[in-house]
Design a protein around this motif. Structure first.
Motif, PDB file in Angstrom:
ATOM      1  N   SER A  88       0.754  -1.165   0.008  1.00 45.21           N
ATOM      2  CA  SER A  88      -0.177  -0.052   0.027  1.00 45.21           C
ATOM      3  C   SER A  88       1.034   1.397  -0.181  1.00 45.21           C
ATOM      4  CB  SER A  88      -0.800   0.032   1.212  1.00 45.21           C
ATOM      5  OG  SER A  88      -0.141   0.267   2.327  1.00 45.21           O
ATOM      6  N   ARG A  89       0.473   2.259  -0.447  1.00 44.09           N
ATOM      7  CA  ARG A  89       1.044   3.714  -0.491  1.00 44.09           C
ATOM      8  C   ARG A  89       1.371   3.769   1.080  1.00 44.09           C
ATOM      9  NH1 ARG A  89      -0.134   7.922  -4.476  1.00 44.09           N
ATOM     10  NH2 ARG A  89      -1.231   6.824  -6.386  1.00 44.09           N
ATOM     11  N   ASN A  90       0.537   3.931   1.897  1.00 43.21           N
ATOM     12  CA  ASN A  90       0.997   4.105   3.450  1.00 43.21           C
ATOM     13  C   ASN A  90       1.975   3.290   3.904  1.00 43.21           C
ATOM     14  OD1 ASN A  90      -1.127   6.002   3.894  1.00 43.21           O
ATOM     15  ND2 ASN A  90      -2.793   4.452   4.065  1.00 43.21           N
ATOM     16  N   ASP A  91       1.966   1.991   3.700  1.00 46.76           N
ATOM     17  CA  ASP A  91       2.991   0.996   4.144  1.00 46.76           C
ATOM     18  C   ASP A  91       4.595   1.598   3.474  1.00 46.76           C
ATOM     19  OD1 ASP A  91       1.422   0.042   5.832  1.00 46.76           O
ATOM     20  OD2 ASP A  91       1.018  -1.739   4.606  1.00 46.76           O
ATOM     21  N   PHE A  92       4.418   1.663   2.192  1.00 46.93           N
ATOM     22  CA  PHE A  92       5.621   2.102   1.593  1.00 46.93           C
ATOM     23  C   PHE A  92       6.266   3.464   1.927  1.00 46.93           C
ATOM     24  CE2 PHE A  92       7.974   4.795  -1.640  1.00 46.93           C
ATOM     25  CZ  PHE A  92       8.693   3.492  -2.394  1.00 46.93           C
ATOM     26  N   VAL A  93       5.393   4.271   2.164  1.00 49.77           N
ATOM     27  CA  VAL A  93       5.816   5.719   2.663  1.00 49.77           C
ATOM     28  C   VAL A  93       6.276   5.702   4.150  1.00 49.77           C
ATOM     29  CG1 VAL A  93       4.898   8.135   3.293  1.00 49.77           C
ATOM     30  CG2 VAL A  93       4.642   7.269   1.205  1.00 49.77           C
ATOM     31  N   LYS A  94       5.570   4.823   5.112  1.00 50.84           N
ATOM     32  CA  LYS A  94       5.760   4.681   6.370  1.00 50.84           C
ATOM     33  C   LYS A  94       7.360   3.944   6.461  1.00 50.84           C
ATOM     34  CE  LYS A  94       4.552   2.571  10.582  1.00 50.84           C
ATOM     35  NZ  LYS A  94       3.204   1.576  11.255  1.00 50.84           N
ATOM     36  N   LYS A  95       7.743   3.026   5.615  1.00 55.60           N
ATOM     37  CA  LYS A  95       8.737   2.261   5.607  1.00 55.60           C
ATOM     38  C   LYS A  95      10.119   3.185   4.917  1.00 55.60           C
ATOM     39  CE  LYS A  95      10.642  -2.186   4.446  1.00 55.60           C
ATOM     40  NZ  LYS A  95      10.701  -2.712   5.815  1.00 55.60           N
ATOM     41  N   PHE A  96       9.797   3.988   4.090  1.00 60.45           N
ATOM     42  CA  PHE A  96      10.602   4.797   3.543  1.00 60.45           C
ATOM     43  C   PHE A  96      11.043   5.992   4.425  1.00 60.45           C
ATOM     44  CE2 PHE A  96      12.406   8.219   0.697  1.00 60.45           C
ATOM     45  CZ  PHE A  96      13.498   7.470   0.003  1.00 60.45           C
ATOM     46  N   ASN A  97       9.930   6.781   5.198  1.00 59.07           N
ATOM     47  CA  ASN A  97      10.184   7.576   6.044  1.00 59.07           C
ATOM     48  C   ASN A  97      10.881   7.432   7.292  1.00 59.07           C
ATOM     49  OD1 ASN A  97       9.300   9.643   4.206  1.00 59.07           O
ATOM     50  ND2 ASN A  97       7.150   9.717   4.801  1.00 59.07           N
ATOM     51  N   ALA A  98      10.499   6.061   7.664  1.00 60.62           N
ATOM     52  CA  ALA A  98      11.547   5.663   8.905  1.00 60.62           C
ATOM     53  C   ALA A  98      12.861   5.822   8.602  1.00 60.62           C
ATOM     54  CB  ALA A  98      11.003   4.184   9.383  1.00 60.62           C
ATOM     55  N   LYS A  99      13.347   5.401   7.214  1.00 58.69           N
ATOM     56  CA  LYS A  99      14.813   5.642   6.886  1.00 58.69           C
ATOM     57  C   LYS A  99      15.169   6.830   6.556  1.00 58.69           C
ATOM     58  CE  LYS A  99      18.789   3.412   5.337  1.00 58.69           C
ATOM     59  NZ  LYS A  99      19.700   2.761   6.213  1.00 58.69           N
ATOM     60  N   PHE A 100      14.156   7.590   6.054  1.00 56.54           N
ATOM     61  CA  PHE A 100      14.669   8.930   5.401  1.00 56.54           C
ATOM     62  C   PHE A 100      13.554   9.898   5.941  1.00 56.54           C
ATOM     63  CE2 PHE A 100      16.402   5.900   2.330  1.00 56.54           C
ATOM     64  CZ  PHE A 100      17.644   6.085   2.210  1.00 56.54           C
ATOM     65  N   PRO A 101      13.567  10.559   7.003  1.00 54.35           N
ATOM     66  CA  PRO A 101      12.442  10.981   7.650  1.00 54.35           C
ATOM     67  C   PRO A 101      12.251  12.422   7.084  1.00 54.35           C
ATOM     68  CG  PRO A 101      14.201  11.099   9.225  1.00 54.35           C
ATOM     69  CD  PRO A 101      14.509  10.092   8.350  1.00 54.35           C
ATOM     70  N   ASN A 102      13.275  12.927   6.255  1.00 52.04           N
ATOM     71  CA  ASN A 102      13.258  14.239   5.496  1.00 52.04           C
ATOM     72  C   ASN A 102      12.776  14.381   3.978  1.00 52.04           C
ATOM     73  OD1 ASN A 102      13.838  15.824   8.141  1.00 52.04           O
ATOM     74  ND2 ASN A 102      15.897  15.267   7.661  1.00 52.04           N
ATOM     75  N   SER A 103      12.254  12.894   3.607  1.00 53.70           N
ATOM     76  CA  SER A 103      12.103  12.797   2.182  1.00 53.70           C
ATOM     77  C   SER A 103      10.910  13.927   1.498  1.00 53.70           C
ATOM     78  CB  SER A 103      11.496  11.475   2.103  1.00 53.70           C
ATOM     79  OG  SER A 103      10.155  11.460   2.477  1.00 53.70           O
ATOM     80  N   GLY A 104       9.813  14.115   2.375  1.00 56.19           N
ATOM     81  CA  GLY A 104       8.881  14.963   1.954  1.00 56.19           C
ATOM     82  C   GLY A 104       7.635  14.312   1.206  1.00 56.19           C
ATOM     83  N   ILE A 105       7.724  13.235   1.312  1.00 54.72           N
ATOM     84  CA  ILE A 105       6.577  12.430   0.472  1.00 54.72           C
ATOM     85  C   ILE A 105       5.562  11.890   1.574  1.00 54.72           C
ATOM     86  CG2 ILE A 105       8.277  11.312  -1.121  1.00 54.72           C
ATOM     87  CD1 ILE A 105       8.268   8.515   0.239  1.00 54.72           C
ATOM     88  N   ASN A 106       4.411  11.571   1.022  1.00 53.30           N
ATOM     89  CA  ASN A 106       3.437  11.183   1.830  1.00 53.30           C
ATOM     90  C   ASN A 106       2.491  10.104   0.848  1.00 53.30           C
ATOM     91  OD1 ASN A 106       1.452  12.809   0.332  1.00 53.30           O
ATOM     92  ND2 ASN A 106       2.130  14.470   1.587  1.00 53.30           N
ATOM     93  N   ALA A 107       1.323   9.783   1.421  1.00 53.27           N
ATOM     94  CA  ALA A 107       0.758   8.619   0.340  1.00 53.27           C
ATOM     95  C   ALA A 107       0.083   9.012  -0.642  1.00 53.27           C
ATOM     96  CB  ALA A 107      -0.272   7.726   1.495  1.00 53.27           C
ATOM     97  N   LYS A 108      -0.211  10.563  -0.624  1.00 54.36           N
ATOM     98  CA  LYS A 108      -0.881  11.195  -1.709  1.00 54.36           C
ATOM     99  C   LYS A 108       0.101  11.707  -2.795  1.00 54.36           C
ATOM    100  CE  LYS A 108      -4.684  12.814   1.023  1.00 54.36           C
ATOM    101  NZ  LYS A 108      -5.587  14.006   1.613  1.00 54.36           N
ATOM    102  N   ASN A 109       1.145  12.230  -2.458  1.00 53.13           N
ATOM    103  CA  ASN A 109       2.121  12.413  -3.508  1.00 53.13           C
ATOM    104  C   ASN A 109       3.141  11.752  -3.913  1.00 53.13           C
ATOM    105  OD1 ASN A 109       4.341  12.810  -1.528  1.00 53.13           O
ATOM    106  ND2 ASN A 109       4.168  14.809  -1.322  1.00 53.13           N
ATOM    107  N   VAL A 110       3.259  10.699  -3.298  1.00 53.73           N
ATOM    108  CA  VAL A 110       4.614   9.517  -3.755  1.00 53.73           C
ATOM    109  C   VAL A 110       4.727   9.415  -5.184  1.00 53.73           C
ATOM    110  CG1 VAL A 110       3.346   7.568  -3.265  1.00 53.73           C
ATOM    111  CG2 VAL A 110       5.641   7.513  -3.076  1.00 53.73           C
TER     112      VAL A 110
END
Length: 208
Positions: A88-110
């Motif tokens: 899911s978008r949410n799970d993808f973003v959650k995993k990515f932001n846990a590693k890169f918290p300043n990525s600027g992505i969220n489930a809507k804009n990824v």
């Protein structure tokens, strides 16, 4: 790996069949080595290239003349020739932001903030941009536990589908590609010289 470990992995019946083949191959190639410019090579190998192997410097730090990208046919029946990760978008973003918290992505804009920047000669992802973060294909592979860096990403509603081709780093000999060549009647010398560019198959007694 011990004989007992191999028997546990293969089962008793297959163990005797495979062990006979392995022992025969070892006996027939005793003292034989692969060389480049009269020096033993680093015979890297992997499971499944996905149709084309990789130049060594695309994955590792060193450019080696015998580890060049070559076509690897007949791998389509490999169990991990193609694999898909559905997330899911949410799970993808959650995993990515846990590693890169300043990525600027969220489930809507990824989907609008994800771009493959560079691919290798072998078709693998070298660099990918996700939001404000640029990372290597190997880093992305590790983060999402993909089978290789030869991947593509598609979106379907709230779902991301990561399609991966091949299994392993892709450098050197493909095991499933080599098996396909053997089934077509190619000798082990033919196979080695296909996957390792410009090498010689020599007896160690003639080198040292």
């Amino acid at each position: 790996m011990s004989e007992k470990q191999l028997e546990d992995r293969w089962g008793k019946i297959n163990f005797y069949k495979y062990w006979k083949k392995v022992s025969s191959a070892v006996d027939q190639t005793a003292g034989i080595i692969i060389t480049y410019n009269s020096q033993p090579i680093d015979p890297l190998f992997h499971s499944t290239s996905g149709g084309k192997t990789e130049n060594s410097e695309e994955v590792f730090s060193t450019k080696l003349p015998y580890l060049r990208s070559v076509i690897s046919e007949g791998e389509e029946k490999a169990p991990k020739f193609v694999s898909k990760l559905t997330i899911s978008r949410n799970d993808f973003v959650k995993k990515f932001n846990a590693k890169f918290p300043n990525s600027g992505i969220n489930a809507k804009n990824v989907d609008n903030n994800l771009k493959i920047l560079e691919t290798s000669e072998g078709g693998r992802v070298k660099k990918i941009q996700i939001g404000k973060i640029q990372l290597k294909g190997t880093e992305f592979r590790s983060l999402y536990n993909l089978n290789s860096t030869n991947f593509d990403i598609h979106f379907s509603g709230n779902i991301m589908i990561i399609t991966t081709i091949g299994y392993g780093h892709g450098v050197g000999m493909s095991q499933y590609g080599a098996n396909s060549m053997a089934q077509k009647g190619k000798t082990y010398q033919d196979i080695l010289k296909h996957y390792y560019n410009g090498v010689k198959i020599q007896n160690i007694k003639d080198i040292f």
